[in-house]
Design an enzyme around this catalytic site. Structure first.
Site, PDB file in Angstrom:
ATOM      1  N   GLY A   1      25.489   9.315  25.485  1.00  0.00           N
ATOM      2  CA  GLY A   1      26.359  10.467  24.841  1.00  0.00           C
ATOM      3  C   GLY A   1      27.732  10.618  25.356  1.00  0.00           C
ATOM      4  O   GLY A   1      28.023  10.828  26.559  1.00  0.00           O
TER       5      GLY A   1
ATOM      6  N   GLY B   1      30.293  13.240  24.332  1.00  0.00           N
ATOM      7  CA  GLY B   1      30.876  14.028  23.641  1.00  0.00           C
ATOM      8  C   GLY B   1      31.446  15.190  24.773  1.00  0.00           C
ATOM      9  O   GLY B   1      32.050  14.640  25.659  1.00  0.00           O
ATOM     10  N   ASN B   2      31.501  16.390  24.316  1.00  0.00           N
ATOM     11  CA  ASN B   2      32.045  17.515  25.187  1.00  0.00           C
ATOM     12  C   ASN B   2      31.352  17.419  26.517  1.00  0.00           C
ATOM     13  O   ASN B   2      32.071  17.380  27.650  1.00  0.00           O
ATOM     14  CB  ASN B   2      31.706  18.785  24.674  1.00  0.00           C
ATOM     15  CG  ASN B   2      32.343  19.832  25.420  1.00  0.00           C
ATOM     16  OD1 ASN B   2      32.353  19.994  26.563  1.00  0.00           O
ATOM     17  ND2 ASN B   2      32.608  21.130  24.629  1.00  0.00           N
ATOM     18  N   ALA B   3      30.016  17.258  26.833  1.00  0.00           N
ATOM     19  CA  ALA B   3      29.523  17.314  27.924  1.00  0.00           C
ATOM     20  C   ALA B   3      29.475  15.904  28.807  1.00  0.00           C
ATOM     21  O   ALA B   3      30.120  15.619  29.772  1.00  0.00           O
ATOM     22  CB  ALA B   3      27.971  17.569  27.902  1.00  0.00           C
ATOM     23  N   GLY B   4      29.098  14.580  28.014  1.00  0.00           N
ATOM     24  CA  GLY B   4      28.988  13.383  28.442  1.00  0.00           C
ATOM     25  C   GLY B   4      30.474  12.719  28.821  1.00  0.00           C
ATOM     26  O   GLY B   4      30.626  12.045  29.784  1.00  0.00           O
TER      27      GLY B   4
ATOM     28  N   LYS C   1      19.422  31.445  21.542  1.00  0.00           N
ATOM     29  CA  LYS C   1      19.856  30.362  20.785  1.00  0.00           C
ATOM     30  C   LYS C   1      19.858  30.363  19.287  1.00  0.00           C
ATOM     31  O   LYS C   1      19.072  31.135  18.925  1.00  0.00           O
ATOM     32  CB  LYS C   1      19.096  29.088  21.436  1.00  0.00           C
ATOM     33  CG  LYS C   1      19.707  27.561  21.316  1.00  0.00           C
ATOM     34  CD  LYS C   1      20.772  27.553  22.287  1.00  0.00           C
ATOM     35  CE  LYS C   1      21.519  26.293  22.281  1.00  0.00           C
ATOM     36  NZ  LYS C   1      22.155  25.830  23.588  1.00  0.00           N
TER      37      LYS C   1
HETATM   38  P1  NAD Z   1      28.826  16.861  21.563  1.00  0.00           P
HETATM   39  O1  NAD Z   1      28.471  17.146  20.049  1.00  0.00           O
HETATM   40  O2  NAD Z   1      30.322  17.260  22.170  1.00  0.00           O
HETATM   41  O3  NAD Z   1      28.522  15.347  21.803  1.00  0.00           O
HETATM   42  C1  NAD Z   1      27.345  15.056  21.675  1.00  0.00           C
HETATM   43  C2  NAD Z   1      27.416  13.558  21.858  1.00  0.00           C
HETATM   44  O4  NAD Z   1      26.044  12.817  21.454  1.00  0.00           O
HETATM   45  C3  NAD Z   1      28.300  12.773  21.020  1.00  0.00           C
HETATM   46  O5  NAD Z   1      29.128  11.720  21.701  1.00  0.00           O
HETATM   47  C4  NAD Z   1      27.511  12.040  19.766  1.00  0.00           C
HETATM   48  O6  NAD Z   1      27.987  10.835  19.231  1.00  0.00           O
HETATM   49  C5  NAD Z   1      26.307  11.626  20.743  1.00  0.00           C
HETATM   50  N1  NAD Z   1      25.199  11.308  20.021  1.00  0.00           N
HETATM   51  C6  NAD Z   1      24.362  11.761  18.922  1.00  0.00           C
HETATM   52  N2  NAD Z   1      23.337  11.181  18.410  1.00  0.00           N
HETATM   53  C7  NAD Z   1      23.343  10.335  19.558  1.00  0.00           C
HETATM   54  C8  NAD Z   1      22.423   9.256  19.645  1.00  0.00           C
HETATM   55  N3  NAD Z   1      21.147   9.165  19.038  1.00  0.00           N
HETATM   56  N4  NAD Z   1      22.461   8.523  20.610  1.00  0.00           N
HETATM   57  C9  NAD Z   1      23.370   8.833  21.593  1.00  0.00           C
HETATM   58  N5  NAD Z   1      24.389   9.565  21.764  1.00  0.00           N
HETATM   59  C10 NAD Z   1      24.039  10.270  20.641  1.00  0.00           C
HETATM   60  O7  NAD Z   1      27.899  17.879  22.335  1.00  0.00           O
HETATM   61  P2  NAD Z   1      27.887  18.427  23.758  1.00  0.00           P
HETATM   62  O8  NAD Z   1      28.307  19.579  23.673  1.00  0.00           O
HETATM   63  O9  NAD Z   1      28.222  17.312  24.714  1.00  0.00           O
HETATM   64  O10 NAD Z   1      26.288  18.538  23.855  1.00  0.00           O
HETATM   65  C11 NAD Z   1      25.285  17.295  24.332  1.00  0.00           C
HETATM   66  C12 NAD Z   1      24.220  17.897  25.084  1.00  0.00           C
HETATM   67  O11 NAD Z   1      24.488  18.796  26.179  1.00  0.00           O
HETATM   68  C13 NAD Z   1      23.258  18.720  24.075  1.00  0.00           C
HETATM   69  O12 NAD Z   1      22.029  18.702  24.585  1.00  0.00           O
HETATM   70  C14 NAD Z   1      23.785  20.171  24.337  1.00  0.00           C
HETATM   71  O13 NAD Z   1      22.760  21.166  24.178  1.00  0.00           O
HETATM   72  C15 NAD Z   1      23.885  20.081  26.032  1.00  0.00           C
HETATM   73  N6  NAD Z   1      24.790  21.113  26.466  1.00  0.00           N
HETATM   74  C16 NAD Z   1      25.969  21.227  26.231  1.00  0.00           C
HETATM   75  C17 NAD Z   1      26.801  22.408  26.885  1.00  0.00           C
HETATM   76  C18 NAD Z   1      28.211  22.289  26.385  1.00  0.00           C
HETATM   77  O14 NAD Z   1      28.922  23.343  26.872  1.00  0.00           O
HETATM   78  N7  NAD Z   1      28.873  21.593  25.747  1.00  0.00           N
HETATM   79  C19 NAD Z   1      26.097  23.133  27.542  1.00  0.00           C
HETATM   80  C20 NAD Z   1      25.243  22.866  28.140  1.00  0.00           C
HETATM   81  C21 NAD Z   1      24.282  21.785  27.365  1.00  0.00           C
END
Ligand code: NAD
Length: 416
Positions: free
Chosen positions: A215, A217-220, A103
């Site tokens: 959340g 973002g990409n995941a949520g 990482k």
């Molecule tokens: P992202 O940047 O696309 O989205 C993150 C989201 O969290 C955004 O909507 C942001 O506004 C929100 N956020 C930030 N601070 C916040 C808070 N204090 N309270 C609530 N929401 C808040 O990131 P992502 O890729 O969706 O990743 C989110 C999580 O999923 C991380 O822990 C990441 O490690 C994990 N993850 C992502 C992937 C992937 O492929 N994208 C894979 C494995 C794990």
């Protein structure tokens, strides 16, 4: 502030005990193979020079090249990166893919950089990483606040240095640069397969299920779309601007449009506002933390009303939080299983690049399902057999596989 790495070690030690893991194997896994702490100098738009702090932690490569994302976020520090790297080793092992754990990240708020500054910072980071990465060595990918464009800049810079383009150097690339179909939705898709498998185990149909997702973002965000399309009620979600709630269910398609036009989920009509803290405590069937670490801790776990948690974010529940949830009969599908769809499709991208193939999105999702559903079954059975929580069961299964790699292969290298 929770020490993430200490949390990860506690989880590791707990599972090691369950399977009587030999001390020498545990010792290897408690310490990363290599830690790169990197100064990242950037000339800013105003002509000044600024040094950012960057990291790459290569935790373990017994199963294959180190694999893991790069995160650009203000709270990135070495302990966080070490924890995330250890979790990647476990995650790849749970999924059974031939990749190890790594990482990296930079301590920065990328939203405060201009596009030019972001590109120069990324290329400066890539130059420093270059001697220690490679398609068969260490393969990075996007994570929080990084994306395909950033991966493409790293590939460009690496290609400039080495003189040949090695597409499998990095995953999560844009499609036109060798990215995989389905990578954008892979993490959520994997978690969605896990959700469906869980609903089957607990005999709940989609119409009886209410979900809150922290959340968007990409995941949520993608997880919310998949649930909505399947008829599962998403009653609350949030982003860094705050949260929204509607007991009858949110129209996620309309919310996506709202988020695209305003940049936030807040202010969406037909929902009341809720804080990120209160969202976690809503009376739902399943809570899906999909934003940041350390969201469910000793301080709030007692107030969690969900019956199940699916950890889409990495490290959203602390060990103290875990204990309280277990005491209250709340089961958590751990991050190392629930969000492993991301790394699995990253591995598919790497494989396609190595073999010079292009798979369709449908192929990618079929292959993903064939990996993640059996991994879920395996962990579920272990938790029933041993009467342990799902996280410990996932770690235990991962450690069993790593133990056999160590004794059947890796250990010999240190004996001549
Ligand atoms: P992202 O940047 O696309 O989205 C993150 C989201 O969290 C955004 O909507 C942001 O506004 C929100 N956020 C930030 N601070 C916040 C808070 N204090 N309270 C609530 N929401 C808040 O990131 P992502 O890729 O969706 O990743 C989110 C999580 O999923 C991380 O822990 C990441 O490690 C994990 N993850 C992502 C992937 C992937 O492929 N994208 C894979 C494995 C794990």
């Amino acid at each position: 502030m929770q020490n993430q790495f200490e949390n990860a070690l506690q989880q590791l030690d707990k599972a090691a005990k369950v399977i009587n893991l030999e001390e020498e194997v545990l010792t290897q896994l408690r310490t990363p193979d290599r830690i790169l702490q990197i100064k990242v100098p950037v000339v800013m738009d105003d002509g000044s020079l600024k040094n950012f702090e960057g990291y790459r932690v290569q935790h373990n490569n017994w199963a294959g090249p180190y694999k893991g994302g790069l995160r650009y976020f203000p709270s990135v520090d070495l302990n966080e990166v070490k924890a995330l790297a250890l979790w990647m080793t476990i995650k790849c092992s749970v999924a059974g893919i031939p990749m190890g754990g790594g990482k990296g990240g930079i301590t920065v708020d990328p939203k405060k950089l201009s596009p030019g500054e972001l590109e120069r910072m990324t290329k400066s980071f890539a130059r420093a990483l270059a001697p220690n990465i490679g398609a068969q060595v260490d393969v990075a990918a996007p994570d929080v606040y990084t994306n395909g464009q950033i991966m493409a800049w790293i590939l460009d810079e690496y290609t400039k240095i080495t003189g040949k383009e090695e597409l499998a150097l990095i995953t999560g690339k844009p499609m036109e640069r060798g990215g995989s179909a389905g990578r954008d939705r892979a993490t959520a898709m994997g978690a969605f397969y896990v959700l469906k498998a869980l609903l089957e185990k607990i005999n709940l149909n989609v119409f009886e299920t209410a979900i809150a997702i922290q959340g968007f973002g990409n995941a949520g965000g993608v997880m919310a779309e998949l649930c909505f399309a399947d008829g599962i009620k998403v009653v609350a979600t949030s982003d860094s601007s705050g949260g929204i709630y509607n007991e009858a269910g949110l129209n996620i398609a309309a919310l996506m449009k709202h988020k695209q036009s305003t940049g936030a989920v807040t202010g969406f009509s037909g929902a009341t506002s809720v804080t990120n803290e209160a969202l976690l405590e809503l009376p739902v069937t399943i809570l899906i933390p999909a934003a940041l670490e350390n969201q469910i801790t000793g301080a709030n776990a007692e107030r969690i009303k969900a019956k199940y948690i699916i950890e889409l974010a990495n490290g959203p529940v602390t060990p103290e939080g875990d204990e309280i949830l277990a005491k209250n009969g709340i089961k958590s599908v751990p991050d190392v299983l629930a969000n492993s769809g991301g790394v699995t499709v990253s591995y598919f991208e790497w494989e396609q690049n190595i073999k010079n193939e292009k798979w369709t999105e449908a192929d990618v999702f079929v292959k993903l399902k064939e990996i993640i559903v059996p991994a879920f079954e395996d962990v579920w059975n272990k938790h029933l057999d041993k009467q342990i929580d799902l996280r410990t069961a996932a770690f235990a299964r991962a450690l069993e596989k790593l133990r056999s790699l160590w004794y059947n292969d890796v250990r010999k290298k240190f004996n001549n």
